[in-house]
Design an enzyme around this catalytic site. Structure first.
Site, mmCIF file in Angstrom:
data_model
loop_
_atom_site.group_PDB
_atom_site.id
_atom_site.type_symbol
_atom_site.label_atom_id
_atom_site.label_comp_id
_atom_site.label_asym_id
_atom_site.label_seq_id
_atom_site.Cartn_x
_atom_site.Cartn_y
_atom_site.Cartn_z
ATOM 1 N N GLU A 190 93.152 37.736 71.657
ATOM 2 C CA GLU A 190 93.820 36.860 72.628
ATOM 3 C C GLU A 190 95.221 36.416 72.211
ATOM 4 O OE1 GLU A 190 89.426 36.344 73.646
ATOM 5 O OE2 GLU A 190 90.639 36.736 71.860
ATOM 6 N N GLU A 199 82.817 37.182 71.865
ATOM 7 C CA GLU A 199 82.213 35.860 72.013
ATOM 8 C C GLU A 199 80.770 35.965 72.494
ATOM 9 O OE1 GLU A 199 85.949 32.931 73.045
ATOM 10 O OE2 GLU A 199 85.264 34.281 74.633
#
Length: 257
Positions: free
Chosen positions: A131, A111
């Site tokens: 994730e 990210e």
């Protein structure tokens, strides 16, 4: 300190310095990164930022999962200025940011890469949002940024499987700018830094502000937007210096004003 913050000749280098955890970010590191980004927003001597991780294995593997301090719901509900690491979703930094990816860029680390402007990676680097494989989600930019930077099917393929891609594939998909052998990584980053420093700093800040603010606007509406950095660049001494230097057939001397 978990982040090394150095400046030299208009270049700021931020190094996440937790190689024993693959540069995973805990609360203290997150707070330090937030402090540094805020400081950079207020500085006039810095013209480009390089973000990287310590060691040769990882750029950053995201949040420190070995010692989680909050539940997933608590984390999501907490204010997180600028997204993961303070940079994934940051809207108030006009300086160009280069990601020097020296290894794994996973989860929040990926990210952070998505929040940078230019990405240079070594051939061994890999990228992913794992994730969902551990019952979490990429809450700090992964779900919103990835689908805006690559085609929808490619983004969903990564998001819905948690699988990684290597640097060559990331380059093919347009996620990064350059892939080089590890021994050439620093030289490649320096080339990008030099190219940026050759440009008028206020012009670059204006370009970044306009690009960030107008990406979802109709072209005519975007063209008419009068953003502060754009006005400042057009009225700057550097805008006149650039023309003079061109006429006099010399390199411009930028003052950043």
């Amino acid at each position: 300190m978990s982040v090394r913050y150095e400046t030299h000749e208009h270049v700021a280098t931020l190094t996440i310095d937790r190689p024993d955890t693959l540069n995973a970010i805990d609360l203290a590191t997150e707070a330090e990164l937030q402090r540094i980004w805020t400081d950079l927003e207020q500085r006039h001597d810095v013209r480009v930022v390089v973000l990287t991780g310590a060691g040769e294995r990882a750029f950053c593997v995201g949040a420190d999962m070995k010692n989680p301090s909050t539940s997933g719901l608590e984390y999501w509900a907490r204010a997180r200025p600028g997204g993961f690491g303070g940079i994934a979703l940051r809207e108030t930094l006009n300086l160009p940011v280069i990601a020097r990816v020296n290894g794994f860029a996973l989860g929040g680390g990926f990210e952070m890469v998505l929040g940078c402007d230019i990405v240079v990676a070594c051939a061994e680097a890999s990228f992913g949002l794992p994730e969902p494989l551990v019952g979490r989600m990429p809450l700090d930019g992964g779900m919103t940024l990835l689908q805006r930077q690559i085609p929808h099917r490619l983004a969903m393929g990564m998001l819905l499987t948690g699988q990684r891609i290597d640097a060559a594939r990331a380059l093919e998909w347009g996620l990064i700018n350059e892939v080089v052998p590890r021994v050439e990584l620093d030289a490649a980053v320096t080339r990008w830094v030099d190219r940026i420093l050759a440009c008028a700093p206020l012009s670059l800040q204006a370009i970044k502000q306009v690009a960030r603010a107008t990406g979802s606007m109709p072209p005519a509406e975007a063209q008419a937007l009068r953003l502060p950095a754009l006005v400042a660049a057009l009225q700057s001494e550097d805008s006149q210096e650039g023309v003079r230097a061109f006429q006099e057939k010399r390199k411009p001397v930028w003052q950043g004003r």
